[in-house]
Design a protein around this motif. Structure first.
Motif, mmCIF file in Angstrom:
data_model
loop_
_atom_site.group_PDB
_atom_site.id
_atom_site.type_symbol
_atom_site.label_atom_id
_atom_site.label_comp_id
_atom_site.label_asym_id
_atom_site.label_seq_id
_atom_site.Cartn_x
_atom_site.Cartn_y
_atom_site.Cartn_z
ATOM 1 N N SER A 96 0.847 -1.184 0.000
ATOM 2 C CA SER A 96 0.000 0.000 0.000
ATOM 3 C C SER A 96 0.884 1.236 0.000
ATOM 4 O O SER A 96 1.704 1.429 0.904
ATOM 5 N N LEU A 97 0.753 2.073 -1.035
ATOM 6 C CA LEU A 97 1.522 3.317 -1.114
ATOM 7 C C LEU A 97 0.742 4.459 -0.461
ATOM 8 O O LEU A 97 1.322 5.285 0.235
ATOM 9 N N THR A 98 -0.554 4.477 -0.732
ATOM 10 C CA THR A 98 -1.478 5.414 -0.091
ATOM 11 C C THR A 98 -2.783 4.644 0.107
ATOM 12 O O THR A 98 -2.890 3.473 -0.268
ATOM 13 N N GLU A 99 -3.786 5.314 0.608
ATOM 14 C CA GLU A 99 -5.084 4.681 0.830
ATOM 15 C C GLU A 99 -5.662 4.119 -0.469
ATOM 16 O O GLU A 99 -6.373 3.115 -0.459
ATOM 17 N N ASN A 100 -5.339 4.763 -1.600
ATOM 18 C CA ASN A 100 -5.924 4.364 -2.871
ATOM 19 C C ASN A 100 -4.866 4.054 -3.936
ATOM 20 O O ASN A 100 -5.100 4.223 -5.122
ATOM 21 N N SER A 101 -3.702 3.602 -3.496
ATOM 22 C CA SER A 101 -2.621 3.319 -4.436
ATOM 23 C C SER A 101 -1.806 2.124 -3.945
ATOM 24 O O SER A 101 -1.402 2.075 -2.790
ATOM 25 N N THR A 102 -1.564 1.177 -4.869
ATOM 26 C CA THR A 102 -0.872 -0.067 -4.534
ATOM 27 C C THR A 102 0.288 -0.300 -5.483
ATOM 28 O O THR A 102 0.149 -0.123 -6.696
ATOM 29 N N LEU A 103 1.414 -0.711 -4.947
ATOM 30 C CA LEU A 103 2.543 -1.151 -5.757
ATOM 31 C C LEU A 103 2.447 -2.668 -5.837
ATOM 32 O O LEU A 103 2.495 -3.358 -4.824
ATOM 33 N N MET A 104 2.261 -3.171 -7.069
ATOM 34 C CA MET A 104 2.225 -4.616 -7.280
ATOM 35 C C MET A 104 3.506 -5.035 -7.980
ATOM 36 O O MET A 104 3.885 -4.445 -8.990
ATOM 37 N N LYS A 105 4.154 -6.056 -7.417
ATOM 38 C CA LYS A 105 5.353 -6.624 -8.030
ATOM 39 C C LYS A 105 5.052 -8.054 -8.461
ATOM 40 O O LYS A 105 4.356 -8.787 -7.757
ATOM 41 N N LEU A 106 5.598 -8.411 -9.605
ATOM 42 C CA LEU A 106 5.442 -9.743 -10.171
ATOM 43 C C LEU A 106 6.845 -10.274 -10.452
ATOM 44 O O LEU A 106 7.624 -9.633 -11.158
ATOM 45 N N ARG A 107 7.150 -11.424 -9.854
ATOM 46 C CA ARG A 107 8.473 -12.016 -10.049
ATOM 47 C C ARG A 107 8.320 -13.453 -10.531
ATOM 48 O O ARG A 107 7.562 -14.230 -9.961
ATOM 49 N N ASN A 108 9.034 -13.783 -11.597
ATOM 50 C CA ASN A 108 9.098 -15.153 -12.105
ATOM 51 C C ASN A 108 10.554 -15.585 -12.080
ATOM 52 O O ASN A 108 11.407 -14.890 -12.622
ATOM 53 N N ARG A 109 10.790 -16.736 -11.477
ATOM 54 C CA ARG A 109 12.156 -17.254 -11.511
ATOM 55 C C ARG A 109 12.121 -18.769 -11.592
ATOM 56 O O ARG A 109 11.193 -19.418 -11.104
ATOM 57 N N GLY A 110 13.132 -19.298 -12.263
ATOM 58 C CA GLY A 110 13.208 -20.738 -12.418
ATOM 59 C C GLY A 110 14.472 -21.157 -13.120
ATOM 60 O O GLY A 110 15.248 -20.320 -13.579
ATOM 61 N N ASN A 111 14.669 -22.463 -13.175
ATOM 62 C CA ASN A 111 15.841 -23.041 -13.813
ATOM 63 C C ASN A 111 15.415 -23.838 -15.035
ATOM 64 O O ASN A 111 14.997 -24.987 -14.900
ATOM 65 N N PRO A 112 15.518 -23.235 -16.206
ATOM 66 C CA PRO A 112 15.164 -23.973 -17.420
ATOM 67 C C PRO A 112 16.061 -25.188 -17.602
ATOM 68 O O PRO A 112 17.223 -25.184 -17.209
ATOM 69 N N THR A 113 15.492 -26.224 -18.209
ATOM 70 C CA THR A 113 16.253 -27.442 -18.496
ATOM 71 C C THR A 113 16.124 -27.758 -19.986
ATOM 72 O O THR A 113 15.258 -27.225 -20.667
#
Length: 146
Positions: A96-113
């Motif tokens: 929550s940044l303010t009452e009406n504002s949100t910081l959304m983070k999206l993280r993808n991680r993995g080990n391709p084979t």
């Protein structure tokens, strides 16, 4: 290893953003590449819940099952592939940044084979591009609904 982090500020309260994003039924609406989400365990979402996704990425049809490994409503959701093309972990966080504002983070991680390992650098840039589109889409959906 592929490790892609993207973020966006959404002009909605953190509860609204996290409730929408954490609901797998909404994934096909805001994820550009996800075509369907099917619950493999009973609702509601909890640690241990399993959801089967069908997606289209880099010209390929993908089918995989995510298992929820961590869930703190309004704060964080972590899910890992239980099976699929390569081991992947996806994390959403909401701040929550303010009452009406949100910081959304999206993280993808993995080990391709296998073949995926050879194209990992290209895959990371394509994932970042797709994730940015996804975050812009969820922002648009949430900011333009009541």
């Amino acid at each position: 290893m592929v490790d892609v982090i993207t973020e966006i500020e959404i002009q909605r309260p953190v509860e609204q953003v996290s409730n929408y994003a954490a609901n797998p039924d909404n994934a096909p609406e805001w994820y550009v590449n996800i075509q369907s989400a099917e619950w493999r365990t009973p609702k509601p979402l909890n640690v241990g819940s399993k959801i089967a996704f069908k997606a289209h990425f880099l010209g390929r049809e993908l089918a995989y099952v995510y298992e929820i490994t961590e869930f703190i409503p309004g704060k964080m959701l972590v899910m890992r592939t239980a099976n699929g093309p390569f081991p992947m972990e996806t994390t959403y966080t909401w701040e929550s940044l303010t009452e009406n504002s949100t910081l959304m983070k999206l993280r993808n991680r993995g080990n391709p084979t296998g073949f995926s390992k050879m194209v990992a650098p290209f895959m990371a840039s394509m994932m970042k591009k797709a994730n940015n589109k996804d975050l812009k889409k969820i922002k648009d959906i949430l900011e333009h609904t009541n």
